[in-house]
Write an enzyme that holds these catalytic residues in place. Structure first.
Site, PDB file in Angstrom:
ATOM      1  N   LYS A   1       1.709  -3.140   7.381  1.00 34.47           N
ATOM      2  CA  LYS A   1       2.022  -3.574   6.056  1.00 34.47           C
ATOM      3  C   LYS A   1       3.618  -3.498   5.626  1.00 34.47           C
ATOM      4  CE  LYS A   1      -2.292  -4.329   4.055  1.00 34.47           C
ATOM      5  NZ  LYS A   1      -2.577  -5.443   3.194  1.00 34.47           N
TER       6      LYS A   1
ATOM      7  N   TYR B   1      -1.798   0.437  10.909  1.00 38.34           N
ATOM      8  CA  TYR B   1      -2.017  -0.280   9.528  1.00 38.34           C
ATOM      9  C   TYR B   1      -0.675  -0.153   8.773  1.00 38.34           C
ATOM     10  CZ  TYR B   1      -3.567  -0.933   4.644  1.00 38.34           C
ATOM     11  OH  TYR B   1      -3.796  -1.445   3.551  1.00 38.34           O
TER      12      TYR B   1
ATOM     13  N   THR C   1       0.765  -1.156  -0.096  1.00 40.94           N
ATOM     14  CA  THR C   1      -0.202  -0.195   0.042  1.00 40.94           C
ATOM     15  C   THR C   1       0.975   1.026   0.041  1.00 40.94           C
ATOM     16  OG1 THR C   1      -1.360   1.316   1.342  1.00 40.94           O
ATOM     17  CG2 THR C   1      -0.200  -0.396   2.414  1.00 40.94           C
TER      18      THR C   1
ATOM     19  N   GLU D   1       0.352   3.556   1.791  1.00 37.65           N
ATOM     20  CA  GLU D   1       0.423   3.859   3.174  1.00 37.65           C
ATOM     21  C   GLU D   1       1.757   3.757   3.646  1.00 37.65           C
ATOM     22  OE1 GLU D   1      -2.212   5.389   5.481  1.00 37.65           O
ATOM     23  OE2 GLU D   1      -3.271   5.859   3.471  1.00 37.65           O
TER      24      GLU D   1
HETATM   25  P1  NAP Z   1     -11.696  -4.891   1.914  1.00 40.79           P
HETATM   26  O1  NAP Z   1     -12.768  -4.521   1.049  1.00 40.79           O
HETATM   27  O2  NAP Z   1     -11.514  -4.306   3.197  1.00 40.79           O
HETATM   28  O3  NAP Z   1     -11.102  -6.792   1.909  1.00 40.79           O
HETATM   29  C1  NAP Z   1     -10.591  -7.367   2.797  1.00 40.79           C
HETATM   30  C2  NAP Z   1     -10.503  -8.526   2.719  1.00 40.79           C
HETATM   31  O4  NAP Z   1      -9.952  -9.138   3.715  1.00 40.79           O
HETATM   32  C3  NAP Z   1     -12.095  -9.024   3.069  1.00 40.79           C
HETATM   33  O5  NAP Z   1     -12.334 -10.174   2.248  1.00 40.79           O
HETATM   34  C4  NAP Z   1     -11.981  -9.599   4.552  1.00 40.79           C
HETATM   35  O6  NAP Z   1     -13.124 -10.458   4.812  1.00 40.79           O
HETATM   36  C5  NAP Z   1     -10.608 -10.239   4.523  1.00 40.79           C
HETATM   37  N1  NAP Z   1     -10.086 -10.470   5.985  1.00 40.79           N
HETATM   38  C6  NAP Z   1     -10.152  -9.505   6.972  1.00 40.79           C
HETATM   39  N2  NAP Z   1      -9.526  -9.993   7.980  1.00 40.79           N
HETATM   40  C7  NAP Z   1      -9.065 -11.256   7.734  1.00 40.79           C
HETATM   41  C8  NAP Z   1      -8.501 -12.325   8.248  1.00 40.79           C
HETATM   42  N3  NAP Z   1      -8.175 -12.191   9.449  1.00 40.79           N
HETATM   43  N4  NAP Z   1      -8.460 -13.515   7.675  1.00 40.79           N
HETATM   44  C9  NAP Z   1      -8.797 -13.668   6.448  1.00 40.79           C
HETATM   45  N5  NAP Z   1      -9.361 -12.832   5.559  1.00 40.79           N
HETATM   46  C10 NAP Z   1      -9.797 -11.312   6.262  1.00 40.79           C
HETATM   47  O7  NAP Z   1     -10.232  -4.570   1.197  1.00 40.79           O
HETATM   48  P2  NAP Z   1      -9.784  -4.108  -0.129  1.00 40.79           P
HETATM   49  O8  NAP Z   1     -10.097  -2.641  -0.442  1.00 40.79           O
HETATM   50  O9  NAP Z   1     -10.606  -5.161  -1.211  1.00 40.79           O
HETATM   51  O10 NAP Z   1      -8.259  -4.260  -0.211  1.00 40.79           O
HETATM   52  C11 NAP Z   1      -7.433  -5.520  -0.634  1.00 40.79           C
HETATM   53  C12 NAP Z   1      -6.217  -5.175   0.005  1.00 40.79           C
HETATM   54  O11 NAP Z   1      -5.331  -4.134  -0.584  1.00 40.79           O
HETATM   55  C13 NAP Z   1      -5.896  -5.141   1.568  1.00 40.79           C
HETATM   56  O12 NAP Z   1      -4.995  -6.069   1.640  1.00 40.79           O
HETATM   57  C14 NAP Z   1      -5.674  -3.876   1.698  1.00 40.79           C
HETATM   58  O13 NAP Z   1      -4.968  -3.469   2.827  1.00 40.79           O
HETATM   59  C15 NAP Z   1      -4.849  -3.525   0.491  1.00 40.79           C
HETATM   60  N6  NAP Z   1      -4.984  -2.265  -0.336  1.00 40.79           N
HETATM   61  C16 NAP Z   1      -6.144  -1.672  -0.336  1.00 40.79           C
HETATM   62  C17 NAP Z   1      -6.035  -0.470  -1.012  1.00 40.79           C
HETATM   63  C18 NAP Z   1      -7.574   0.300  -1.510  1.00 40.79           C
HETATM   64  O14 NAP Z   1      -7.305   1.359  -1.937  1.00 40.79           O
HETATM   65  N7  NAP Z   1      -8.455  -0.483  -1.608  1.00 40.79           N
HETATM   66  C19 NAP Z   1      -4.888   0.268  -1.367  1.00 40.79           C
HETATM   67  C20 NAP Z   1      -3.785  -0.414  -1.122  1.00 40.79           C
HETATM   68  C21 NAP Z   1      -3.677  -1.545  -0.547  1.00 40.79           C
HETATM   69  P3  NAP Z   1     -14.356 -10.131   5.377  1.00 40.79           P
HETATM   70  O15 NAP Z   1     -15.489  -9.813   4.383  1.00 40.79           O
HETATM   71  O16 NAP Z   1     -14.590 -11.348   6.164  1.00 40.79           O
HETATM   72  O17 NAP Z   1     -14.322  -9.097   6.520  1.00 40.79           O
HETATM   73  O1  F7E Z   2      -9.212   7.981   4.011  1.00 37.36           O
HETATM   74  C1  F7E Z   2      -9.723  11.377   4.926  1.00 37.36           C
HETATM   75  C2  F7E Z   2      -8.611  10.699   5.827  1.00 37.36           C
HETATM   76  O2  F7E Z   2     -10.313   5.943   4.938  1.00 37.36           O
HETATM   77  C3  F7E Z   2      -8.693   8.651   2.884  1.00 37.36           C
HETATM   78  C4  F7E Z   2      -7.248   1.966   2.441  1.00 37.36           C
HETATM   79  O3  F7E Z   2      -7.811   1.211   1.224  1.00 37.36           O
HETATM   80  O4  F7E Z   2      -6.439   3.380   1.032  1.00 37.36           O
HETATM   81  C5  F7E Z   2      -7.114   3.467   1.971  1.00 37.36           C
HETATM   82  O5  F7E Z   2      -6.801   4.081   3.292  1.00 37.36           O
HETATM   83  C6  F7E Z   2      -8.357  10.010   3.666  1.00 37.36           C
HETATM   84  C7  F7E Z   2      -7.658  10.120   4.861  1.00 37.36           C
HETATM   85  O6  F7E Z   2      -8.646   5.666   3.146  1.00 37.36           O
HETATM   86  C8  F7E Z   2     -13.080  11.020   6.219  1.00 37.36           C
HETATM   87  O7  F7E Z   2      -8.340  11.267   7.071  1.00 37.36           O
HETATM   88  C9  F7E Z   2     -11.848  12.678   5.562  1.00 37.36           C
HETATM   89  O8  F7E Z   2      -6.707  10.976   4.868  1.00 37.36           O
HETATM   90  O9  F7E Z   2     -10.857   6.735   2.514  1.00 37.36           O
HETATM   91  P1  F7E Z   2     -10.033   6.425   3.671  1.00 37.36           P
HETATM   92  P2  F7E Z   2      -7.183   5.447   3.523  1.00 37.36           P
HETATM   93  O10 F7E Z   2      -6.864   5.972   4.945  1.00 37.36           O
HETATM   94  O11 F7E Z   2      -6.297   6.274   2.468  1.00 37.36           O
HETATM   95  C10 F7E Z   2      -5.051   2.940   1.465  1.00 37.36           C
HETATM   96  C11 F7E Z   2      -4.126   3.133   0.221  1.00 37.36           C
HETATM   97  C12 F7E Z   2      -5.119   1.765   2.067  1.00 37.36           C
HETATM   98  O12 F7E Z   2      -4.103   0.785   1.814  1.00 37.36           O
HETATM   99  C13 F7E Z   2      -6.262   1.045   3.049  1.00 37.36           C
HETATM  100  O13 F7E Z   2      -6.252  -0.192   3.056  1.00 37.36           O
HETATM  101  O14 F7E Z   2      -9.562  10.873   3.903  1.00 37.36           O
HETATM  102  N1  F7E Z   2     -11.093  11.509   5.442  1.00 37.36           N
HETATM  103  N2  F7E Z   2     -12.898  12.687   6.319  1.00 37.36           N
HETATM  104  C14 F7E Z   2     -11.854  10.586   5.857  1.00 37.36           C
HETATM  105  N3  F7E Z   2     -11.835   9.291   5.886  1.00 37.36           N
HETATM  106  C15 F7E Z   2     -12.796   8.452   6.262  1.00 37.36           C
HETATM  107  N4  F7E Z   2     -12.503   7.057   6.346  1.00 37.36           N
HETATM  108  N5  F7E Z   2     -13.924   9.081   6.987  1.00 37.36           N
HETATM  109  C16 F7E Z   2     -14.084  10.343   6.677  1.00 37.36           C
HETATM  110  O15 F7E Z   2     -15.120  10.722   7.354  1.00 37.36           O
END
Ligand code: NAP
Ligand code: F7E
Length: 362
Positions: A155, A151, A127, A129
């Site tokens: 990671k 987080y 990520t 992050e």
């Molecule tokens: P998501 O919608 O939150 O999906 C996470 C998945 O992980 C769900 O299927 C969840 O299952 C499963 N999970 C959580 N805890 C688990 C455990 N202890 N054992 C087995 N499975 C578990 O996340 P996503 O947005 O698809 O992201 C996929 C991956 O990419 C994650 O690793 C995330 O950290 C990473 N990532 C996401 C982004 C983004 O912008 N979306 C960016 C960079 C990296 P349940 O349905 O049972 O909760």
């Molecule tokens: O926040 C700001 C918050 O929760 C984005 C995950 O998929 O991407 C995701 O993490 C920004 C932050 O995503 C609210 O403070 C303002 O600066 O949508 P988010 P994230 O934290 O960037 C990364 C790449 C991952 O890897 C993660 O798994 O938006 N923000 N107001 C808010 N955020 C939330 N959630 N809610 C608010 O009301």
């Protein structure tokens, strides 16, 4: 026929990747967790497909991980499972570390101990992050890491243990350093989906106001459907390497909200600053968006902007396939349709909307 194992198949990315791999002719196996309520809405349409299979496994339980790897004996593993919410990681740091850090080690060791170290390719969902309190803008594969949440720290371990197994054992394991990617399937407590859902509900008279945290936070937002292609491309590359996946464009939370409201027919004007900033409906003067410090994070990552040059050059991936404007439109259109069929009797969803609005759930 190749066999793929996807951990986290019920998640946003897992569901798109499963569809993508089935289309490519793979036999796809996914892991799910036992839960008292079945929330499998993202994969319901795949259940029953002859090339789609589900297995119980939890990344916190090495025995279940070992069992599923041994049973499926995949050619490719996509480790997408994680506690993926940054804010939640401040409330559950130990669980996040166990799943997002040690969980990765459990997968790698299972592959090695099952004798698949030389044949099975592994993709790790890393990520942006990791860049956290950024040391360089934009960020590329050589930018130093500075994780800024539990987080991100978890990671970071995942990233380094993948690199270690690659170098120590010669395993084909790689990390995709993915910047934020969103979609109509995005979890409802991530900021983009929270905004598009609220904009749709406000436009249809089902919600009064939206409370957000840091409006000035900047993200490089792409479309999840485009990003899963990259996960696959990374594993098809001739060498195991890590890649930054991003659009190369940056926008603020405020810009996202402005565009989402515009898509549902509401022009927002921003007044004030910091916690006093408000989003006002130009046509009616009503305050539709307010800042709630409840959504501020103890440490917030505010300047993410990815440089996808390497992915474009080596994977021939197009980072601009879906533009920012198209992404916001896809999400708002989907939520307008979803909200239109919501009825008062749909208690779970109705309560969730209410809790989101009041800030009980973030
Ligand atoms: P998501 O919608 O939150 O999906 C996470 C998945 O992980 C769900 O299927 C969840 O299952 C499963 N999970 C959580 N805890 C688990 C455990 N202890 N054992 C087995 N499975 C578990 O996340 P996503 O947005 O698809 O992201 C996929 C991956 O990419 C994650 O690793 C995330 O950290 C990473 N990532 C996401 C982004 C983004 O912008 N979306 C960016 C960079 C990296 P349940 O349905 O049972 O909760
Ligand atoms: O926040 C700001 C918050 O929760 C984005 C995950 O998929 O991407 C995701 O993490 C920004 C932050 O995503 C609210 O403070 C303002 O600066 O949508 P988010 P994230 O934290 O960037 C990364 C790449 C991952 O890897 C993660 O798994 O938006 N923000 N107001 C808010 N955020 C939330 N959630 N809610 C608010 O009301």
């Amino acid at each position: 026929m190749k066999t793929a194992l996807i951990t986290g198949v019920t998640g946003q990315d897992g569901s798109y990747l499963a569809e993508f791999l089935i289309d490519k002719g793979y036999d796809v196996h996914g892991t799910i967790r036992r839960s008292s309520v079945d929330f499998r809405e993202r994969i319901t349409h795949l259940e029953g497909h002859r090339n789609f299979h589900l297995h119980y496994a939890d990344l916190g339980d090495s025995m279940s991980v070992m069992q599923v790897v041994n049973k499926v004996r995949p050619d490719e593993i996509y480790n997408l499972a994680a506690q993926s919410h940054v804010q939640v990681s401040f409330d559950s740091p130990e669980f996040t570390a166990d799943v997002d850090a040690i969980g990765v080690l459990r997968i790698l060791e299972a592959v090695r101990l099952c004798g698949l170290g030389e044949t099975c390719r592994i993709y790790q969902a890393s990520t942006s992050e990791l860049y956290g309190k950024v040391e360089e803008v934009p960020q590329n594969e050589n930018t130093p890491f500075h994780p800024y949440s539990p987080y991100a720290v978890a990671k970071l371990y995942g990233f380094w243990i993948v690199k270690e197994y690659r170098e120590a054992y010669g395993m084909f394991c790689c990390s995709g350093i993915l910047f934020n990617h969103e979609s109509e399937r995005r979890g409802e407590t991530f900021v983009t989906r929270k905004i598009t859902l609220a904009a749709a509900r406000i436009a249809q008279g089902k919600q009064d106001k939206l409370y957000l945290g840091n409006l000035s936070s900047m993200r490089d937002w792409g479309y999840a459907k485009d990003y899963v292609e990259c996960m696959w491309l990374i594993l098809q590359h001739e060498r195991p390497e890590d890649f930054v996946i991003a659009t190369g464009e940056q926008h603020s939370v405020r810009e996202f909200a402005t565009l989402a409201f515009r898509n549902v027919g509401i022009d927002i004007e921003w007044q004030g600053s910091g916690a006093d900033e408000k989003g006002i409906d130009k046509a009616t003067g009503s305050v539709l968006v307010e800042v709630s410090p409840d959504f501020y994070r103890p440490t917030d990552v505010v300047n993410l902007w990815g440089d996808p040059t390497k992915a474009r050059a080596e994977l021939h991936w197009n980072p601009q396939k879906t533009t920012f404007e198209q992404l916001v439109k896809i999400m708002t259109d989907a939520d307008m349709a979803k909200v239109a069929v919501e009825r008062a009797g749909e208690s779970v969803r109705t309560n969730l909307a209410e809790y989101l609005e009041k800030g009980i759930v973030k």
